[in-house]
Design a protein around this motif. Structure first.
Motif, PDB file in Angstrom:
ATOM      1  N   ALA A  34       0.751  -1.229  -0.059  1.00 53.80           N
ATOM      2  CA  ALA A  34      -0.120  -0.059  -0.237  1.00 53.80           C
ATOM      3  C   ALA A  34       0.837   1.206  -0.021  1.00 53.80           C
ATOM      4  O   ALA A  34       2.006   1.298   0.333  1.00 53.80           O
ATOM      5  CB  ALA A  34      -1.118   0.035   1.332  1.00 53.80           C
ATOM      6  N   ALA A  35       0.340   2.178  -0.543  1.00 56.36           N
ATOM      7  CA  ALA A  35       0.971   3.569  -0.889  1.00 56.36           C
ATOM      8  C   ALA A  35       0.283   4.907  -0.252  1.00 56.36           C
ATOM      9  O   ALA A  35       0.302   5.893  -0.727  1.00 56.36           O
ATOM     10  CB  ALA A  35       1.728   3.849  -1.897  1.00 56.36           C
ATOM     11  N   ASP A  36      -0.926   4.668   0.633  1.00 57.75           N
ATOM     12  CA  ASP A  36      -1.734   5.648   0.941  1.00 57.75           C
ATOM     13  C   ASP A  36      -2.325   6.351  -0.153  1.00 57.75           C
ATOM     14  O   ASP A  36      -2.543   7.545  -0.286  1.00 57.75           O
ATOM     15  CB  ASP A  36      -0.866   6.817   1.856  1.00 57.75           C
ATOM     16  CG  ASP A  36      -0.715   6.373   3.131  1.00 57.75           C
ATOM     17  OD1 ASP A  36      -1.477   5.527   3.643  1.00 57.75           O
ATOM     18  OD2 ASP A  36       0.321   6.701   3.874  1.00 57.75           O
ATOM     19  N   LYS A  37      -2.690   5.594  -1.200  1.00 51.40           N
ATOM     20  CA  LYS A  37      -3.267   6.144  -2.361  1.00 51.40           C
ATOM     21  C   LYS A  37      -4.586   6.709  -2.210  1.00 51.40           C
ATOM     22  O   LYS A  37      -5.118   7.621  -2.918  1.00 51.40           O
ATOM     23  CB  LYS A  37      -3.336   5.278  -3.465  1.00 51.40           C
ATOM     24  CG  LYS A  37      -2.050   4.851  -4.045  1.00 51.40           C
ATOM     25  CD  LYS A  37      -2.084   3.758  -5.048  1.00 51.40           C
ATOM     26  CE  LYS A  37      -0.691   3.336  -5.524  1.00 51.40           C
ATOM     27  NZ  LYS A  37      -0.120   4.576  -6.232  1.00 51.40           N
ATOM     28  N   LEU A  38      -5.514   6.396  -1.020  1.00 55.53           N
ATOM     29  CA  LEU A  38      -6.836   6.952  -0.701  1.00 55.53           C
ATOM     30  C   LEU A  38      -6.818   7.569   0.646  1.00 55.53           C
ATOM     31  O   LEU A  38      -7.929   7.344   1.134  1.00 55.53           O
ATOM     32  CB  LEU A  38      -7.800   5.585  -1.055  1.00 55.53           C
ATOM     33  CG  LEU A  38      -7.655   4.925  -2.314  1.00 55.53           C
ATOM     34  CD1 LEU A  38      -8.611   3.903  -2.189  1.00 55.53           C
ATOM     35  CD2 LEU A  38      -7.911   5.965  -3.368  1.00 55.53           C
ATOM     36  N   ALA A  39      -5.736   8.042   1.128  1.00 57.26           N
ATOM     37  CA  ALA A  39      -5.853   8.652   2.408  1.00 57.26           C
ATOM     38  C   ALA A  39      -7.130   9.590   2.533  1.00 57.26           C
ATOM     39  O   ALA A  39      -7.101  10.492   1.919  1.00 57.26           O
ATOM     40  CB  ALA A  39      -4.469   9.052   2.677  1.00 57.26           C
TER      41      ALA A  39
END
Length: 284
Positions: A34-39
């Motif tokens: 994951a990479a906080d794409k929908l934070a």
């Protein structure tokens, strides 16, 4: 076709139950990063208790989104998904009811706004199907019920959600490879999926001036509760063997497409379908 891909099994109720499947579907791969794409975002996912819906919910949680799971009555599966979302560091609520009912759709959106004060992503994923070998065997009531669940509900929930979606929001609809290839036993289901594809394309054009993107995913044979609750044990045992990859896909292999379409990585994507189908070329 004699290839066996799964243990023979059947469930007598639809929607099916994920915890009764063997093996249970894989909803998260160990290799996913994951990479906080929908934070900070909030998502509604219909059919969110199991299958593709559960996989999307868990992936969204990993990417920082809060999720509302909408499902019919599969309470044990829904609670498992809520627990998994929480375990992966996010928040979830589970809302049981029939998305074919406009009043329930309003209640879903009201509950989300009351809980989190915003709505950024709508995943229209719930569906049902009634296989018949002959059109003469398909009852009008079954046809109407499939259309109510698969496409009318999508219209109703999207219409209510639009009052809260702002520029940058994303709507993602689940279509199917059957919309492009057809299926001789799934006349009702395939017809609704064709409608969903057209709805996605048309709504994308309609909402583009508002900065709201509308896309879809058209999965091929994916191992979800809909499969053992739809087909005979013998057909389940061969499920997905006719794809070029020779096997059914797992929900974990589909969910990243929903992450991509909801994220800023897909900022120039609207009106499109992603085909996660094991290698079938459908040119759509």
């Amino acid at each position: 076709m004699n290839d066996k891909t799964l243990p023979a099994q059947h469930q007598d109720r639809q929607p099916g139950l994920e915890h009764a499947m063997h093996p249970e579907p894989v909803y998260l791969s160990d290799s996913y990063r994951a990479a906080d794409k929908l934070a900070g975002k909030v998502a509604i996912i219909t059919g969110g208790d199991s299958g593709i819906g559960r996989a999307v919910a868990v992936h969204y949680a990993l990417e920082g989104a809060k999720v509302a799971l909408v499902y019919l009555d599969e309470n044990e599966d829904a609670q498992k998904t809520v627990d998994e979302v929480t375990r992966h560091g996010s928040e979830a609520i589970a809302l049981a009811g029939d998305v074919g009912d406009a009043g329930f759709c309003q209640c879903v959106v009201d509950a989300v706004i009351a809980k989190w004060g915003r709505l950024d992503i709508l995943i229209n994923n719930a569906g049902e199907q009634h296989p018949k070998e002959d059109l003469l065997e398909l009852e009008e009531a079954d046809w109407e019920r499939t259309f109510r669940t698969n496409i009318l509900a999508m219209f109703q929930l999207t219409k209510v959600a639009l009052r809260h979606l702002q520029s940058g929001a994303s709507i993602i609809n689940t279509s199917s490879v059957t919309a492009y290839k057809g299926n001789p036993m799934l006349l009702d289901y395939s017809s609704t999926k064709g409608a969903i594809t057209s709805f996605t394309r048309s709504l994308a054009i309609n909402l583009a001036p508002r900065g709201i993107r509308v896309n879809g995913v058209a999965p091929g044979p994916i191992w979800t509760p809909l499969i053992p609750s739809t087909f005979s044990a013998d057909k389940v045992a061969e499920f997905g063997a006719d794809t070029p990859l020779g096997r059914p896909g797992q929900p974990s292999e589909v969910a990243p497409a929903y992450v991509y379409l909801a994220s800023n990585d897909a900022s120039y994507m609207t009106g499109q379908m992603l085909h996660v189908n094991g290698g079938s070329v459908v040119n759509g």
